[in-house]
Design a protein around this motif. Sequence first.
Motif, PDB file in Angstrom:
ATOM      1  N   PHE A   1      29.317 -41.671  22.999  1.00  0.00           N
ATOM      2  CA  PHE A   1      28.599 -40.894  21.990  1.00  0.00           C
ATOM      3  C   PHE A   1      27.201 -41.441  21.705  1.00  0.00           C
ATOM      4  O   PHE A   1      26.383 -40.764  21.088  1.00  0.00           O
ATOM      5  CB  PHE A   1      29.420 -40.720  20.701  1.00  0.00           C
ATOM      6  CG  PHE A   1      29.642 -41.968  19.890  1.00  0.00           C
ATOM      7  CD1 PHE A   1      28.734 -42.356  18.917  1.00  0.00           C
ATOM      8  CD2 PHE A   1      30.784 -42.730  20.082  1.00  0.00           C
ATOM      9  CE1 PHE A   1      28.947 -43.489  18.148  1.00  0.00           C
ATOM     10  CE2 PHE A   1      31.017 -43.869  19.322  1.00  0.00           C
ATOM     11  CZ  PHE A   1      30.088 -44.248  18.360  1.00  0.00           C
ATOM     12  N   LYS A   2      26.889 -42.644  22.172  1.00  0.00           N
ATOM     13  CA  LYS A   2      25.539 -43.200  22.015  1.00  0.00           C
ATOM     14  C   LYS A   2      24.698 -43.048  23.283  1.00  0.00           C
ATOM     15  O   LYS A   2      23.543 -43.458  23.316  1.00  0.00           O
ATOM     16  CB  LYS A   2      25.607 -44.684  21.646  1.00  0.00           C
ATOM     17  CG  LYS A   2      26.164 -44.953  20.266  1.00  0.00           C
ATOM     18  CD  LYS A   2      26.110 -46.435  19.960  1.00  0.00           C
ATOM     19  CE  LYS A   2      26.711 -46.739  18.610  1.00  0.00           C
ATOM     20  NZ  LYS A   2      26.669 -48.191  18.332  1.00  0.00           N
ATOM     21  N   ARG A   3      25.260 -42.460  24.315  1.00  0.00           N
ATOM     22  CA  ARG A   3      24.561 -42.394  25.607  1.00  0.00           C
ATOM     23  C   ARG A   3      23.195 -41.705  25.510  1.00  0.00           C
ATOM     24  O   ARG A   3      22.202 -42.213  26.022  1.00  0.00           O
ATOM     25  CB  ARG A   3      25.428 -41.686  26.649  1.00  0.00           C
ATOM     26  CG  ARG A   3      24.762 -41.654  28.011  1.00  0.00           C
ATOM     27  CD  ARG A   3      25.612 -40.962  29.065  1.00  0.00           C
ATOM     28  NE  ARG A   3      24.909 -40.967  30.330  1.00  0.00           N
ATOM     29  CZ  ARG A   3      24.984 -41.939  31.231  1.00  0.00           C
ATOM     30  NH1 ARG A   3      25.752 -42.977  31.014  1.00  0.00           N
ATOM     31  NH2 ARG A   3      24.295 -41.875  32.335  1.00  0.00           N
ATOM     32  N   GLU A   4      23.128 -40.549  24.889  1.00  0.00           N
ATOM     33  CA  GLU A   4      21.854 -39.830  24.800  1.00  0.00           C
ATOM     34  C   GLU A   4      20.803 -40.660  24.056  1.00  0.00           C
ATOM     35  O   GLU A   4      19.631 -40.701  24.452  1.00  0.00           O
ATOM     36  CB  GLU A   4      22.062 -38.478  24.113  1.00  0.00           C
ATOM     37  CG  GLU A   4      20.822 -37.625  24.103  1.00  0.00           C
ATOM     38  CD  GLU A   4      21.061 -36.260  23.473  1.00  0.00           C
ATOM     39  OE1 GLU A   4      20.086 -35.701  22.947  1.00  0.00           O
ATOM     40  OE2 GLU A   4      22.194 -35.748  23.518  1.00  0.00           O
ATOM     41  N   ALA A   5      21.216 -41.337  22.989  1.00  0.00           N
ATOM     42  CA  ALA A   5      20.289 -42.203  22.256  1.00  0.00           C
ATOM     43  C   ALA A   5      19.791 -43.329  23.158  1.00  0.00           C
ATOM     44  O   ALA A   5      18.590 -43.629  23.198  1.00  0.00           O
ATOM     45  CB  ALA A   5      20.971 -42.770  21.013  1.00  0.00           C
ATOM     46  N   TYR A   6      20.692 -43.942  23.916  1.00  0.00           N
ATOM     47  CA  TYR A   6      20.288 -45.037  24.796  1.00  0.00           C
ATOM     48  C   TYR A   6      19.405 -44.552  25.940  1.00  0.00           C
ATOM     49  O   TYR A   6      18.513 -45.284  26.383  1.00  0.00           O
ATOM     50  CB  TYR A   6      21.510 -45.793  25.309  1.00  0.00           C
ATOM     51  CG  TYR A   6      21.845 -46.985  24.446  1.00  0.00           C
ATOM     52  CD1 TYR A   6      21.684 -48.275  24.919  1.00  0.00           C
ATOM     53  CD2 TYR A   6      22.302 -46.825  23.134  1.00  0.00           C
ATOM     54  CE1 TYR A   6      21.976 -49.371  24.121  1.00  0.00           C
ATOM     55  CE2 TYR A   6      22.589 -47.898  22.331  1.00  0.00           C
ATOM     56  CZ  TYR A   6      22.426 -49.175  22.816  1.00  0.00           C
ATOM     57  OH  TYR A   6      22.695 -50.264  22.014  1.00  0.00           O
ATOM     58  N   GLU A   7      19.601 -43.345  26.381  1.00  0.00           N
ATOM     59  CA  GLU A   7      18.701 -42.794  27.402  1.00  0.00           C
ATOM     60  C   GLU A   7      17.283 -42.677  26.852  1.00  0.00           C
ATOM     61  O   GLU A   7      16.304 -42.958  27.553  1.00  0.00           O
ATOM     62  CB  GLU A   7      19.224 -41.445  27.901  1.00  0.00           C
ATOM     63  CG  GLU A   7      20.452 -41.583  28.775  1.00  0.00           C
ATOM     64  CD  GLU A   7      21.137 -40.261  29.102  1.00  0.00           C
ATOM     65  OE1 GLU A   7      20.867 -39.236  28.414  1.00  0.00           O
ATOM     66  OE2 GLU A   7      21.953 -40.254  30.038  1.00  0.00           O
ATOM     67  N   LYS A   8      17.143 -42.284  25.594  1.00  0.00           N
ATOM     68  CA  LYS A   8      15.829 -42.195  24.957  1.00  0.00           C
ATOM     69  C   LYS A   8      15.209 -43.578  24.781  1.00  0.00           C
ATOM     70  O   LYS A   8      13.994 -43.756  24.962  1.00  0.00           O
ATOM     71  CB  LYS A   8      15.932 -41.475  23.620  1.00  0.00           C
ATOM     72  CG  LYS A   8      16.251 -40.005  23.754  1.00  0.00           C
ATOM     73  CD  LYS A   8      16.439 -39.344  22.410  1.00  0.00           C
ATOM     74  CE  LYS A   8      16.815 -37.880  22.589  1.00  0.00           C
ATOM     75  NZ  LYS A   8      17.131 -37.250  21.319  1.00  0.00           N
ATOM     76  N   ILE A   9      16.015 -44.557  24.423  1.00  0.00           N
ATOM     77  CA  ILE A   9      15.535 -45.938  24.260  1.00  0.00           C
ATOM     78  C   ILE A   9      15.044 -46.474  25.606  1.00  0.00           C
ATOM     79  O   ILE A   9      13.954 -47.045  25.703  1.00  0.00           O
ATOM     80  CB  ILE A   9      16.650 -46.827  23.680  1.00  0.00           C
ATOM     81  CG1 ILE A   9      17.044 -46.352  22.284  1.00  0.00           C
ATOM     82  CG2 ILE A   9      16.217 -48.298  23.671  1.00  0.00           C
ATOM     83  CD1 ILE A   9      18.413 -46.819  21.837  1.00  0.00           C
ATOM     84  N   VAL A  10      15.852 -46.278  26.633  1.00  0.00           N
ATOM     85  CA  VAL A  10      15.482 -46.738  27.977  1.00  0.00           C
ATOM     86  C   VAL A  10      14.191 -46.061  28.422  1.00  0.00           C
ATOM     87  O   VAL A  10      13.273 -46.715  28.944  1.00  0.00           O
ATOM     88  CB  VAL A  10      16.630 -46.484  28.979  1.00  0.00           C
ATOM     89  CG1 VAL A  10      16.155 -46.676  30.413  1.00  0.00           C
ATOM     90  CG2 VAL A  10      17.808 -47.413  28.681  1.00  0.00           C
ATOM     91  N   SER A  11      14.074 -44.776  28.197  1.00  0.00           N
ATOM     92  CA  SER A  11      12.854 -44.052  28.568  1.00  0.00           C
ATOM     93  C   SER A  11      11.647 -44.578  27.787  1.00  0.00           C
ATOM     94  O   SER A  11      10.578 -44.806  28.352  1.00  0.00           O
ATOM     95  CB  SER A  11      13.053 -42.562  28.320  1.00  0.00           C
ATOM     96  OG  SER A  11      11.866 -41.854  28.574  1.00  0.00           O
ATOM     97  N   GLY A  12      11.818 -44.786  26.501  1.00  0.00           N
ATOM     98  CA  GLY A  12      10.726 -45.251  25.650  1.00  0.00           C
ATOM     99  C   GLY A  12      10.237 -46.650  25.988  1.00  0.00           C
ATOM    100  O   GLY A  12       9.052 -46.960  25.844  1.00  0.00           O
ATOM    101  N   PHE A  13      11.145 -47.507  26.430  1.00  0.00           N
ATOM    102  CA  PHE A  13      10.792 -48.891  26.757  1.00  0.00           C
ATOM    103  C   PHE A  13      10.713 -49.129  28.269  1.00  0.00           C
ATOM    104  O   PHE A  13      10.654 -50.273  28.716  1.00  0.00           O
ATOM    105  CB  PHE A  13      11.816 -49.860  26.156  1.00  0.00           C
ATOM    106  CG  PHE A  13      11.749 -50.004  24.654  1.00  0.00           C
ATOM    107  CD1 PHE A  13      10.561 -49.872  23.957  1.00  0.00           C
ATOM    108  CD2 PHE A  13      12.905 -50.289  23.932  1.00  0.00           C
ATOM    109  CE1 PHE A  13      10.514 -50.024  22.570  1.00  0.00           C
ATOM    110  CE2 PHE A  13      12.865 -50.454  22.546  1.00  0.00           C
ATOM    111  CZ  PHE A  13      11.661 -50.306  21.864  1.00  0.00           C
TER     112      PHE A  13
END
Length: 180
Positions: A157-169
């Motif tokens: 359930f946190k995957r989409e959030a972590y994809e955004k974090i990975v993209s941002g950093f």
Amino acid sequence: MPKTPPDRQSLPYRDCVGIALFNAEGQVFIGRRQGIVVPEGAEETQRPWQMPQGGMDKGETAREAALRELWEETSVRSVRFIAELPDWIYYDLPDADLGIALKGKYRGQRQRWFAFRLTGDDSEIDVLAPGGGEFPAEFDAWRWEDLSSLPDLIVPFKREAYEKIVSGFAGLPELVRQGA
């Protein structure tokens, strides 16, 4: 009789921070959540790993909260600020956890994410007695990991959030390896 879950739309998001702690090799710290039951035969990569995160206290800036949470979960204080993602990142709890997780008060979290570079030694990290033993352990193990692999290591359930974090950093691992 089963309890009726609250209406998702009526619940607010909890304001939180998240921390991507980089080492000199450009990898990030991840901790394995303590007390999570892993199905027998599950591979190590199926365990719920995550970066440090936590709620913001009243009157605290997001950056202050990030440094406090990092200390409370890892014992780390020797860091240098690298970056902050410009936007809040949201995630929703699964239906089964609604009204239970996060003290039953929230539908999920909205997080401000910060990147720091560890300037001390790995020996500073202590997840079993964080903050000099002042705080309860949230993790039972930790390791350095490539930023890009994080979405596959966390709870779904946190995957989409972590994809955004990975993209941002995404550009930070190389910058850190170059000495940023």
